[in-house]
Design a protein around this motif. Structure first.
Motif, PDB file in Angstrom:
ATOM      1  N   PRO A 169       0.816  -1.223   0.000  1.00  0.00           N
ATOM      2  CA  PRO A 169       0.000   0.000   0.000  1.00  0.00           C
ATOM      3  C   PRO A 169       0.844   1.265   0.000  1.00  0.00           C
ATOM      4  N   LEU A 170       1.929   1.205   0.727  1.00  0.00           N
ATOM      5  CA  LEU A 170       2.801   2.381   0.791  1.00  0.00           C
ATOM      6  C   LEU A 170       3.430   2.650  -0.568  1.00  0.00           C
ATOM      7  N   VAL A 171       3.866   1.578  -1.225  1.00  0.00           N
ATOM      8  CA  VAL A 171       4.471   1.741  -2.549  1.00  0.00           C
ATOM      9  C   VAL A 171       3.458   2.308  -3.531  1.00  0.00           C
ATOM     10  N   GLU A 172       2.247   1.790  -3.433  1.00  0.00           N
ATOM     11  CA  GLU A 172       1.204   2.279  -4.338  1.00  0.00           C
ATOM     12  C   GLU A 172       0.934   3.758  -4.107  1.00  0.00           C
ATOM     13  N   GLN A 173       0.897   4.111  -2.827  1.00  0.00           N
ATOM     14  CA  GLN A 173       0.643   5.520  -2.516  1.00  0.00           C
ATOM     15  C   GLN A 173       1.790   6.390  -3.025  1.00  0.00           C
ATOM     16  N   LEU A 174       2.990   5.868  -2.904  1.00  0.00           N
ATOM     17  CA  LEU A 174       4.157   6.614  -3.410  1.00  0.00           C
ATOM     18  C   LEU A 174       4.028   6.839  -4.902  1.00  0.00           C
ATOM     19  N   ASN A 175       3.612   5.788  -5.603  1.00  0.00           N
ATOM     20  CA  ASN A 175       3.458   5.925  -7.053  1.00  0.00           C
ATOM     21  C   ASN A 175       2.358   6.914  -7.387  1.00  0.00           C
ATOM     22  N   ARG A 176       1.339   6.916  -6.518  1.00  0.00           N
ATOM     23  CA  ARG A 176       0.210   7.781  -6.794  1.00  0.00           C
ATOM     24  C   ARG A 176       0.610   9.252  -6.666  1.00  0.00           C
ATOM     25  N   VAL A 177       1.417   9.550  -5.659  1.00  0.00           N
ATOM     26  CA  VAL A 177       1.757  10.961  -5.448  1.00  0.00           C
ATOM     27  C   VAL A 177       2.960  11.384  -6.288  1.00  0.00           C
ATOM     28  N   LYS A 178       3.467  10.439  -7.063  1.00  0.00           N
ATOM     29  CA  LYS A 178       4.718  10.704  -7.777  1.00  0.00           C
ATOM     30  C   LYS A 178       4.630  11.960  -8.644  1.00  0.00           C
ATOM     31  N   ASP A 179       3.529  12.075  -9.367  1.00  0.00           N
ATOM     32  CA  ASP A 179       3.422  13.180 -10.318  1.00  0.00           C
ATOM     33  C   ASP A 179       2.626  14.353  -9.775  1.00  0.00           C
ATOM     34  N   LEU A 180       2.245  14.262  -8.529  1.00  0.00           N
ATOM     35  CA  LEU A 180       1.439  15.353  -7.977  1.00  0.00           C
ATOM     36  C   LEU A 180       2.338  16.470  -7.473  1.00  0.00           C
ATOM     37  N   ALA A 181       1.768  17.647  -7.464  1.00  0.00           N
ATOM     38  CA  ALA A 181       2.494  18.777  -6.904  1.00  0.00           C
ATOM     39  C   ALA A 181       2.584  18.578  -5.400  1.00  0.00           C
ATOM     40  N   VAL A 182       3.777  18.768  -4.877  1.00  0.00           N
ATOM     41  CA  VAL A 182       3.970  18.556  -3.452  1.00  0.00           C
ATOM     42  C   VAL A 182       3.441  19.769  -2.693  1.00  0.00           C
ATOM     43  N   PRO A 183       2.602  19.528  -1.701  1.00  0.00           N
ATOM     44  CA  PRO A 183       2.136  20.676  -0.929  1.00  0.00           C
ATOM     45  C   PRO A 183       3.306  21.313  -0.182  1.00  0.00           C
ATOM     46  N   ASP A 184       3.400  22.579  -0.320  1.00  0.00           N
ATOM     47  CA  ASP A 184       4.521  23.267   0.305  1.00  0.00           C
ATOM     48  C   ASP A 184       3.984  24.468   1.061  1.00  0.00           C
ATOM     49  N   PHE A 185       4.149  24.432   2.357  1.00  0.00           N
ATOM     50  CA  PHE A 185       3.644  25.538   3.155  1.00  0.00           C
ATOM     51  C   PHE A 185       4.691  26.634   3.309  1.00  0.00           C
ATOM     52  N   MET A 205      -7.457  28.123 -12.400  1.00  0.00           N
ATOM     53  CA  MET A 205      -7.047  26.729 -12.441  1.00  0.00           C
ATOM     54  C   MET A 205      -6.983  26.241 -13.874  1.00  0.00           C
ATOM     55  N   LYS A 206      -6.043  25.362 -14.119  1.00  0.00           N
ATOM     56  CA  LYS A 206      -5.943  24.813 -15.466  1.00  0.00           C
ATOM     57  C   LYS A 206      -6.701  23.501 -15.536  1.00  0.00           C
ATOM     58  N   VAL A 207      -7.140  23.196 -16.714  1.00  0.00           N
ATOM     59  CA  VAL A 207      -7.834  21.929 -16.898  1.00  0.00           C
ATOM     60  C   VAL A 207      -6.795  20.833 -17.011  1.00  0.00           C
ATOM     61  N   LEU A 208      -6.930  19.836 -16.139  1.00  0.00           N
ATOM     62  CA  LEU A 208      -5.955  18.757 -16.185  1.00  0.00           C
ATOM     63  C   LEU A 208      -6.327  17.788 -17.286  1.00  0.00           C
ATOM     64  N   PRO A 209      -5.369  17.365 -18.086  1.00  0.00           N
ATOM     65  CA  PRO A 209      -5.657  16.335 -19.092  1.00  0.00           C
ATOM     66  C   PRO A 209      -5.977  15.018 -18.406  1.00  0.00           C
ATOM     67  N   PRO A 210      -6.791  14.193 -19.045  1.00  0.00           N
ATOM     68  CA  PRO A 210      -7.267  12.972 -18.389  1.00  0.00           C
ATOM     69  C   PRO A 210      -6.151  12.050 -17.927  1.00  0.00           C
ATOM     70  N   TRP A 211      -5.025  12.045 -18.641  1.00  0.00           N
ATOM     71  CA  TRP A 211      -3.971  11.119 -18.230  1.00  0.00           C
ATOM     72  C   TRP A 211      -3.286  11.576 -16.954  1.00  0.00           C
ATOM     73  N   MET A 212      -3.500  12.813 -16.590  1.00  0.00           N
ATOM     74  CA  MET A 212      -2.882  13.294 -15.351  1.00  0.00           C
ATOM     75  C   MET A 212      -3.760  13.024 -14.140  1.00  0.00           C
ATOM     76  N   ILE A 213      -5.024  12.747 -14.402  1.00  0.00           N
ATOM     77  CA  ILE A 213      -5.930  12.534 -13.279  1.00  0.00           C
ATOM     78  C   ILE A 213      -5.759  11.127 -12.774  1.00  0.00           C
ATOM     79  N   ARG A 214      -5.515  11.017 -11.507  1.00  0.00           N
ATOM     80  CA  ARG A 214      -5.287   9.719 -10.898  1.00  0.00           C
ATOM     81  C   ARG A 214      -6.255   9.506  -9.774  1.00  0.00           C
ATOM     82  N   GLN A 215      -6.319   8.264  -9.421  1.00  0.00           N
ATOM     83  CA  GLN A 215      -7.129   7.937  -8.273  1.00  0.00           C
ATOM     84  C   GLN A 215      -6.517   8.583  -7.039  1.00  0.00           C
ATOM     85  N   GLY A 216      -7.371   9.116  -6.212  1.00  0.00           N
ATOM     86  CA  GLY A 216      -6.868   9.735  -4.996  1.00  0.00           C
ATOM     87  C   GLY A 216      -6.619  11.215  -5.148  1.00  0.00           C
ATOM     88  N   MET A 217      -6.784  11.730  -6.348  1.00  0.00           N
ATOM     89  CA  MET A 217      -6.603  13.170  -6.532  1.00  0.00           C
ATOM     90  C   MET A 217      -7.911  13.879  -6.257  1.00  0.00           C
TER      91      MET A 217
END
Lengths: 177, 472
Positions: free
Chosen positions: B238-254, B319-331
């Motif tokens: 599960p952890l690996v999957e989650q890592l893969n999921r967030v791989k291409d996401l913008a990292v929240p930066d405070f 906001m920009k429209v995300l292309p479908p290939w960028m949309i992942r589960q969990g987003m």
């Protein structure tokens, strides 16, 4: 790894040197005795940088020799497990190859050579990749990682590996010619 | 703004990491006796979970919320700081500084923070902490890499010392003895006692099964390692999957504490300074539905000018429209990112019930759930409105076709053809094109269109078309 340390040694000096150049004689004898030796504790003594302190001499009964305790600064070389070294290959056989990194001798056994390199028993035995792009033979320079050391009182022997990232041949004498 | 986009998957990553690696971390030193009462394993997980729901938080406040002793919390946080999971900031501040932070916190977090005793605080060193998502991602990946590498290396006997055995006298040597075993010609290793040629032990193992006890130990160890590697891969899946999921996401930066405070308080002021403690104004934090609290959403439906105003007010980029290939589960996506924003903006042109936007505004103060419901209701209402609109528009077209049908067949064909071509295009173009179809019943048809289309610009357009066609 190289270290700059201060060591102490008791030097025995023959009475014939007792004169105005006693100190010079002491230093030159120290260099001759110590440089290039190996102690298991400190490693190879590479060079003496200078004399720190010469203690009071003690005359030996019977022989007339005098013992001086001498403190000296020197550079030592001590290989460690996990250290990366660059070495020159000295011998290649089917069991692996031997290489020298300065004073220390390293053995790389054939199962620590990448699997794609095969032993070729030509007139210059070597390890070669299937596409002939990389060749390890005598006088090749390799970068290796030390994975084991055997430290005796007067000798250090290492075994290394080139089966890891960024290890292997760094310059090939055959390729230059 | 992009923070809230990917914060949810990242929070999940943190939670998984906490449970995978920090489950049994005890803040007590090893020398202290572990009684069941002082066993505080699991606290680390609770603290990390709590941090996923916050941004920068004062450690005192966190301790109070978690009902933990401040010292215990600090010890755990220090540990996490060393583990590179959290950022910490310490600063000397007066009551004013604390209040500033409180304001920032209340602008972002979901709940009120107690403000009692603000004025009593003099110059005190306060510590703040925050999850460092970017680093967490890297640290977890590195950790997994190291774990896997270590096991694999052991398994491949990559860094083990080769052993040699003499087939004659069964004497064993290791590679460390190589220097004195080497034969005269440098070809082989020779046994010291019987001068027999040594063979590498692994070769021997492959050749024949030696019932040696030592051998068995080695094989068992190998099996254990293999099993361990397998288990690790299984349990950390599960952890690996989650890592893969967030791989291409913008990292929240405070950002740093100072930057965050400035940003958060500015956002709070922009969102309506009269009520900065409004709990529904969850702006960019790890709240469940961060976007619905955003004022931007409800103005999308109302007039165009309103939308512009609110945008400049919050200072957020469109906001920009995300292309479908960028949309992942969990987003978490907004409508705009799915590309549905265009549909929303179309009803803007048509007459929208004026009360709708007002209605929306009032719902902002309600909690997120009701806002969501209101939003969907309004959205569907808008769609319905739009559908009715097109129906109304469609009717006159049928009638015009009938009218044109009275003309010569040639005229009708031309008109139909042009209509079909235009129909696939945008609405406005189509409406402009329809007059070209008719000739005798033209003025009548245009009138109908005008009635359905209350906006003056459209009317003018159509009129212009009319004139053009009458000239031709």
């Amino acid at each position: 790894m190289f270290f700059h340390i201060i060591l102490e040694r008791n030097m025995q000096l023959h009475p014939r040197h007792f004169g105005p150049r006693l100190r010079d004689k002491l230093v030159s004898k120290l260099m001759k005795d110590v440089e290039g030796t190996c102690s298991g504790r400190h490693g190879f003594v590479v060079a003496i940088m200078g004399i720190e302190h010469v203690g009071k001499g003690l005359i030996r009964d019977g022989t007339g020799f005098v013992t001086f305790p001498v403190k000296y600064k020197c550079v030592v070389f001590r290989p460690f497990k996990g250290e990366i070294l660059e070495a020159v290959v000295t011998m290649v056989n089917k069991m692996g190859f031997f290489a020298e990194a300065g004073p220390v001798q390293v053995f790389v056994s054939n199962h620590l050579i990448p699997d794609d390199m095969e032993f070729q028993s030509a007139d210059t035995p070597n390890y070669t990749t299937s596409d002939n792009s990389v060749k390890i033979q005598k006088d090749s320079e390799v970068r290796l990682k030390i994975i084991g050391t055997r430290v005796d009182a007067t000798e250090i022997f290492c075994i290394g590996t080139i089966k890891d990232d960024f290890l292997g041949v760094i310059s090939d004498p055959g390729a230059a010619s | 703004m992009s923070n809230s986009l990917s914060i949810e998957p990242f929070n999940r990553l943190v939670k998984l990491t906490a449970r995978a690696f920090y489950d049994d971390i005890s803040t007590k030193g090893d020398n202290q006796p572990k009684t069941s009462r002082s066993d505080n394993r699991g606290t680390a997980v609770v603290i990390l979970d709590a941090l996923t729901r916050r941004q920068w938080v004062r450690e005192e406040d966190l301790a109070k919320d978690l009902k933990l002793h401040l010292k215990q919390l600090r010890r755990t946080l220090r540990f996490f700081e060393e583990e590179k999971l959290v950022m910490r900031d310490h600063r000397k501040e007066t009551a004013k500084g604390v209040r500033m932070h409180n304001a920032a916190v209340s602008a972002t977090a979901n709940h009120h923070y107690g403000r009692e005793g603000d004025d009593k605080i003099k110059l005190h060193t306060h510590s703040y902490c925050c999850l460092d998502y970017a680093q967490i991602y890297d640290v977890v990946r590195y950790r997994m890499h190291r774990m896997k590498k270590k096991l694999k290396d052991e398994l491949d006997s990559k860094n083990t010392i080769q052993e040699y055995i003499c087939p004659n006298c069964n004497k064993r040597y290791t590679a460390l003895d190589a220097a004195r075993l080497i034969s005269e010609d440098g070809e082989n290793f020779l046994c010291e006692s019987c001068q027999g040629e040594l063979v590498a032990e692994s070769d021997k193992l492959a050749g024949q099964d030696v019932g040696d006890a030592d051998e068995n130990v080695r094989r068992r160890r190998r099996e254990k390692l293999k099993e361990m590697l397998q288990k690790m891969e299984e349990q950390l899946k599960p952890l690996v999957e989650q890592l893969n999921r967030v791989k291409d996401l913008a990292v929240p930066d405070f950002g740093s504490l100072q930057a965050w405070e400035v940003k958060a308080s500015a956002a709070a002021r922009a969102a309506g300074g009269d009520n900065p403690d409004d709990p529904s104004r969850s702006y960019q934090g790890g709240t469940p539905m961060p976007f619905l609290g955003d004022p931007k959403i409800h103005v999308d439906i109302s007039g165009v000018e309103d939308k512009e105003d609110s945008k400049s007010g919050t200072g957020s980029a469109p906001m920009k429209v995300l292309p479908p290939w960028m949309i992942r589960q969990g987003m978490k996506l907004t409508k705009e990112q799915r590309g549905e924003g265009e549909e929303e903006s179309k009803p803007d042109v048509t007459s929208e019930p004026a009360g709708l936007s007002d209605d929306k505004k009032s719902t902002v103060v309600k909690d997120d759930k009701s806002i969501q419901d209101e939003y969907f209701k309004a959205y569907y209402a808008a769609i319905l409105e739009r559908q009715r609109e097109t129906d109304v528009k469609g009717e006159p077209d049928v009638s015009t076709e009938e009218v044109t049908g009275q003309n010569t067949s040639l005229d009708r064909q031309v008109g139909l053809k042009s209509k079909r071509e235009e129909q696939s295009e945008d609405e406005d173009v189509w409406e402009e094109a329809t007059p070209s179809a008719g000739n005798t019943g033209e003025s009548y048809k245009v009138d109908l269109n005008v009635q359905a289309e209350p906006l003056p610009e459209e009317e003018e357009d159509n009129d212009e078309e009319d004139v053009e066609w009458e000239d031709g």
